[in-house]
Design an enzyme around this catalytic site. Sequence first.
Site, PDB file in Angstrom:
ATOM      1  N   CYS A  51      -7.703   7.724  13.475  1.00 43.11           N
ATOM      2  CA  CYS A  51      -8.013   8.720  14.511  1.00 43.11           C
ATOM      3  C   CYS A  51      -8.907   9.854  14.026  1.00 43.11           C
ATOM      4  O   CYS A  51      -9.491  10.563  14.841  1.00 43.11           O
ATOM      5  CB  CYS A  51      -6.729   9.292  15.088  1.00 43.11           C
ATOM      6  SG  CYS A  51      -5.905  10.512  14.045  1.00 43.11           S
ATOM      7  N   CYS A  76      -4.836  11.341   5.449  1.00 44.22           N
ATOM      8  CA  CYS A  76      -3.591  10.581   5.528  1.00 44.22           C
ATOM      9  C   CYS A  76      -3.625   9.336   4.660  1.00 44.22           C
ATOM     10  O   CYS A  76      -2.582   8.766   4.366  1.00 44.22           O
ATOM     11  CB  CYS A  76      -3.290  10.204   6.975  1.00 44.22           C
ATOM     12  SG  CYS A  76      -4.474   9.055   7.691  1.00 44.22           S
ATOM     13  N   LEU A 264      -4.971  -2.545  -7.837  1.00 45.41           N
ATOM     14  CA  LEU A 264      -6.016  -1.572  -8.163  1.00 45.41           C
ATOM     15  C   LEU A 264      -6.224  -0.766  -6.894  1.00 45.41           C
ATOM     16  O   LEU A 264      -6.595  -1.330  -5.873  1.00 45.41           O
ATOM     17  CB  LEU A 264      -7.332  -2.251  -8.509  1.00 45.41           C
ATOM     18  CG  LEU A 264      -7.412  -3.143  -9.723  1.00 45.41           C
ATOM     19  CD1 LEU A 264      -8.884  -3.390 -10.072  1.00 45.41           C
ATOM     20  CD2 LEU A 264      -6.720  -2.513 -10.913  1.00 45.41           C
ATOM     21  N   VAL A 265      -5.977   0.522  -6.981  1.00 38.88           N
ATOM     22  CA  VAL A 265      -6.172   1.318  -5.775  1.00 38.88           C
ATOM     23  C   VAL A 265      -7.562   1.910  -5.822  1.00 38.88           C
ATOM     24  O   VAL A 265      -7.878   2.726  -6.678  1.00 38.88           O
ATOM     25  CB  VAL A 265      -5.107   2.421  -5.659  1.00 38.88           C
ATOM     26  CG1 VAL A 265      -5.303   3.180  -4.360  1.00 38.88           C
ATOM     27  CG2 VAL A 265      -3.741   1.798  -5.679  1.00 38.88           C
ATOM     28  N   MET A 266      -8.382   1.464  -4.879  1.00 38.05           N
ATOM     29  CA  MET A 266      -9.761   1.974  -4.829  1.00 38.05           C
ATOM     30  C   MET A 266      -9.849   2.921  -3.636  1.00 38.05           C
ATOM     31  O   MET A 266      -9.570   4.086  -3.743  1.00 38.05           O
ATOM     32  CB  MET A 266     -10.739   0.812  -4.743  1.00 38.05           C
ATOM     33  CG  MET A 266     -10.641  -0.162  -5.923  1.00 38.05           C
ATOM     34  SD  MET A 266     -11.080   0.598  -7.496  1.00 38.05           S
ATOM     35  CE  MET A 266     -12.860   0.537  -7.423  1.00 38.05           C
ATOM     36  N   ASN A 268      -7.916   2.616  -1.068  1.00 36.67           N
ATOM     37  CA  ASN A 268      -6.554   2.663  -0.530  1.00 36.67           C
ATOM     38  C   ASN A 268      -6.501   2.355   0.967  1.00 36.67           C
ATOM     39  O   ASN A 268      -5.513   2.644   1.622  1.00 36.67           O
ATOM     40  CB  ASN A 268      -5.930   4.039  -0.802  1.00 36.67           C
ATOM     41  CG  ASN A 268      -4.423   4.031  -0.574  1.00 36.67           C
ATOM     42  OD1 ASN A 268      -3.749   3.070  -0.949  1.00 36.67           O
ATOM     43  ND2 ASN A 268      -3.901   5.074   0.032  1.00 36.67           N
ATOM     44  N   GLU A1249      -7.753  16.432  37.461  1.00 37.60           N
ATOM     45  CA  GLU A1249      -7.458  14.996  37.422  1.00 37.60           C
ATOM     46  C   GLU A1249      -8.484  14.122  38.133  1.00 37.60           C
ATOM     47  O   GLU A1249      -8.607  12.941  37.840  1.00 37.60           O
ATOM     48  CB  GLU A1249      -6.097  14.735  38.077  1.00 37.60           C
ATOM     49  CG  GLU A1249      -4.966  15.448  37.400  1.00 37.60           C
ATOM     50  CD  GLU A1249      -3.697  15.256  38.185  1.00 37.60           C
ATOM     51  OE1 GLU A1249      -2.889  14.424  37.784  1.00 37.60           O
ATOM     52  OE2 GLU A1249      -3.521  15.929  39.219  1.00 37.60           O
TER      53      GLU A1249
END
Length: 1318
Positions: A51, A76, A264-266, A268, A1249
């Site tokens: 988001c 996040c 292997l965290v690139m 993520n 609306e």
Amino acid sequence: MPSLPNSDELIFFVNGRKSVKSKAAGPLFSLTPFLPVHLPGTKYGCGGGGCGACTVMVSRYYPKTKKIHHYPVTACLVPICSLYGAAVTTVEGVGSIKTRIHPVQERLAKCHGTQCGFCSPGMVMSIYTLLRTHPEPTPEQITEALGGNLCRCTGYRPIVESGKTFCVESTVCQVKGSGRCYMEQDERPFVTRQEKMCTKLYDEDEFQPLDPSQEPIFPPELIRMAEDPNKRRLAFQGERTTWLTPVTLDDLLDLKTQFPKAPLVMGNTTVGPSMKFRDEFHPVFISPLWLPELHFVETTDEGVTIGAGYSLAQLSDALRFIVSEQPKEKTRTHRALLRHLRTLAGAQIRNMATLGGHVVSRPNYSDLNPILAAGNATINVISKEGERQIPLDGRFLERSPEANLKSEEIVLSVHIPYSTQWHFVWGLRLAQRHENAFAIVNAGMSVRFEDSTDRIKALQMFYGSVGPTVVSAGQACQRLIGRRWDDTALSDACRWVLDAVYVPPAAEGGLVEYRRTLIVSLLFKFYLKVRRGLNKMDPQKFPDIPENFTSALEDFPIETPQGIQMFQCVDPKQPPQDPVGHPVMHQSAIKHATGEAVFVDDMPPIAQELFLAVVTSTRAHAKIVSIDASKALALPGVVDVITAEDVPGNNNHKGEVLYAQNEVICVGQIVCTVAADTYAHAREAAKKVKIAYEDIEPRIITIEQALEHNSFLFAEKKIEKGNVEQGFKYVDQIIEGEVHVEGQEHFYMETQTILAIPKEEDKEMVLHLGTQYPTHVQDFLRPLSSFYISTTLCSIQHINRVVSCRTGRPIRFVLERGDDMLITAGRHPLLARYKVGFMNNGVIKAADVEYYINGGCTPDESELVIEFVVLKSENAYNIPNFRCRGRPCKTNLPSNTAFRGIRLPPGCSGSGSFTYLLWPAQCNLPPEEVKEINMYKTISKTAYKQTFNPEPLRRCWKECLEKSSFHARKLAAEEFNKKNYWKKRGLAVVPMKFTVGLPMTFYNQAAALVHIYLDGSVLVIHGGCEMGQGLYTKMIQVASRELNIPQSYIHLSETSTVTVPNTFFTAGSMGTDINGKAVQNACQILMARLQPVIRKNPKGSWEDWIAKAFQESISLSTTGYFKGYQTNMDWKKEEGDAFPYYVYGASCSEVEVDCLTGAHKLLRTDIFMDAAFSINPALDIGQIEGAFVQGMGFYTIEELKYSPEGVLYSRGPDDYKIPTVSEIPEEFYVTLVRSQNPIAIYSSKGLGEAGMFLGSSVLFAIYDAVTAARRERGLTKTFTLSSPATPELIRMTCVDQFTDMIPRDDPSTFTPWSIRVS
Ligand SMILES: Cc1cc2nc3c(=O)[nH]c(=O)nc-3n(C[C@H](O)[C@H](O)[C@H](O)COP(=O)(O)OP(=O)(O)OC[C@H]3O[C@@H](n4cnc5c(N)ncnc54)[C@H](O)[C@@H]3O)c2cc1C
Ligand code: FES
Ligand code: FES
């Protein structure tokens, strides 16, 4: 496992301040919870990168290039440990009201780019980060930068416009291609002769210039750290996990040998979501993200090798450079990748995700792997054993064990060879929306010919999103070797590919027939593309494709939206101080843009506060056999598990059950809540609560099932006019049918949040929450205990109340996006059954309509909603014999509720669609004529006998047709359609008679409290809820006019039941109407009291009068009250003056549809809205545009997916697509039409609306385009395009040889993955 080292200090900077964490305890996988409490500007909207609300800028120094690289990320998904050595800038670091606001923040606010403000910090950060690297961006770069940021309020146009003010080559006032300000052009189609119209919603001259030299410098300490020659491996220990950052390639290979299972965290972007949403756990992570060995580009004669550590954004830059340097024929693979990279996720994810991570994680929806495979890419891998190359081919993508990486291997780089002269490579994809959406089906294809021939030497096709992995159509390709590239080969290829790439009938993800159709449709596109390519190489030898097929080749480009907003200029005689009628900026806009607006979850922690997590039902209808919370209670930090047994008062309030008791009635019903010292503890514990169920029959999920079981929530509501039976006797033709309209998720960006603070000493409880109806909250909670409840704005609320009462501690309850979507109510799905009788000249004589809505499991607002459905059903049409009946069905789905535009949209699209159906049904008139013929023309009575004057409706309609050049454009579209077989254009114009308010007088009452202080300042409090619509701003404008003082004197305090009791809901577009009248009343009372003082000293100042009044003991405080408009509805008599007035409007939309994929592009929308007199044109236009885009989403791409068992699948931005910046009209014109409305304050109208319904013009434009396609294919039979008109529906309705060739399944032989619930 080998022993792990001690923890290092984690050093990074946030907004120029050093942050040192000695122990990276807690969740390693998100920066968001680590941001200090005093930096609440970064918002949390989904937790999965989808988001953009949490966008921050990360800056890093590269020792190799000695450059600083700034890029946007979603906080996040950024692992805190990956930030070692980085500088993070949050919205607070960009600018602040306390110090200096930044031009990006200022312009977003002044261009009216904020409403609720929840998305605003993310928007600011996306634009700001772009400007740090491109201080003079192009409009395309602005649009691209915003593609990963969702906004549910504004409709994006003003946000883009604020960004465009930084572009040099285009001012916001320019109309496409002309290079001149719209207002300076000789022809101004929007200016009427009688009335002077304005277009300036803000003053660009007020903007501070952007001065890049004023930006904060990169911390020198981080440069020193990066340059440090003695860098060593880092280790960060968390509660249960260890993070290891190697410093050299050898070090990485050592670690990988020691911890072969450690990911292997690139970026993520795969690991992070798997841990968060699929509960994966890893004790050790290795993060070589910044190893220089993984960051390089190398070009040789054969191709390009790109380091695995390159982010997808860097990959794009590299490819762009290569494409610009090399001849076209060599870079076909690279160009195909570039095209897909533009739409893959949003800019933030593209800046985080790496090439290596993408290739290795091999998602089945991968946009890049099929192209890489088709382009014969190879992967260079390395381990302590040495280096080797593995082909990135079908076996690798299909995860054949022998083609996999070994556990100790890592990917060093990917080699992408050049294409050759007789070698074509292409990528294709189709998604629910243009960008930031996973593909429904994608493909990478390549063909190599014998030199100078069209004889196939090698062929490769890889499809994504058709099964658990990317699939190779290898066998089909093999069979085609040696064949010529012609229609017969295509026809065989289609059959063989459908055999090779089989989507089973119950396949996960559904859309089975559509996906099968796409498999061959994309192949056909590739076929055409190659034929066009061959022809370009040798036109003599290879015939070109038919001219009318050409447009099938290209996807819709993503353009930067633009347009004009027109409104009445303020009377020059109006005093300059009087703000009424001016486009005043939203009073909180600057606070939104700086992140200083306080949302509930931004409120600082309170001592002893507890966090809640929910445990919800997994069954739609079942007996609760047992609840075992013992394992949850045993976990650290857990304080309580609360069930129905613990509710002190009534667990069932007017049919709304607080906690499930004995049985569950829908999936997602709250069975219990867990209270713990942190949210992480509460969430972990919630997973451990075990509930045993026994299913109960019947389980009713759909409207059809409810009808079978006679399952309803309320009695039928009906209105009838004329004599329907008689009417049908004398008509030339009758059509009958059904329209299905699916539901809609609110997808408000701030999920449901509440903070409950008990004050034992006063037996008082303060609730801070988001609601439209504070009094309802009190009413709901009162039976639950003896506390006095005050609600403060800042429905879940009752849960907090119970827990807070039980524990005596403050409770913070923030729903995760997935829980919010699962538990809370949305718009009702609807089934319309109609019978319409009409004459050959297009006059509708009789209509009989039945509506059924899926109300879900409890009453909620379903009765009110069905009343609105029925009352609004005739819309703008005068049908002499008209009957409409409606009934809410009771099902085992979560309860549905009132939603913006409450039931107008499907209600009216039901009757609106008659006018479309008549045309193919041999009426021989275009829909707009049928509409015009049947529209109300003179003062008339509605079907429920309310008198009204449709003059503004006629005017909006006429102006819309004229000023949008509808007829000329319709002819142009027809010309386009003649020349294009696979793309069709459609136009539709819809009229609207929209009801505002509610059919009960007391529902429309409002109160206000106004205090004048001795310094002359004024405090206004009223019962209306600010939801971003600008209610508070308008109230300031009202008070300013009434008290005749500048707006700066006036302040508003948040809505609270302490100050204004017994408020009614802020709904029905009545917020300004009724609260404005109450504020006006209070101000007029005060002014009447001040009159004697003013008369005595007419030249005195406001301050003088206030001081004097005080000395004369004149009360300077009063309440104001508005009794409500006189409205009523007698359902027995089927008549009433149900609404105080109507808002009229018309909108015209033009779309282009890709018949082969079902994608559509909204080319232009013109809206003419009867605003009477707009108190604030900027806010009103904001409401119209925002509602239009929300309506457009509802009618086209927003699609909730339910399993046959009633489980909602779509629980986040990945599965539920609201429009992004690329869906809005390329050209967007909005005009506020002047009319009279003496009943309302300053003769205004409530516009919150109405725009929602005008979104249906897009649905009907799609209908028009699809009709053109069908007609050309010889299909003249009436068809129904239900809502939403998704790509699936569009594609499958444009029937052709490809839809005909796919295998179809007998529905009785399988259970589908998802079902329609309308
Ligand atoms: C919101 C969102 C939207 C997305 N949209 C799209 C989309 O539209 N189209 C699309 O195709 N994809 C999309 N993706 C997926 C995205 O492309 C992949 O998640 C991403 O490319 C993975 O890269 P990463 O660096 O983040 O991998 P990580 O999550 O860091 O790692 C993933 C896996 O790869 C392994 N790995 C990483 N690098 C190496 C290496 N060098 N050697 C060996 N193993 C390695 C890790 O061990 C891990 O198992 C989206 C993702 C998100 C979060
Ligand atoms: S909260 Fe991070 S992207 Fe949604
Ligand atoms: S202003 Fe964008 S989500 Fe509300």
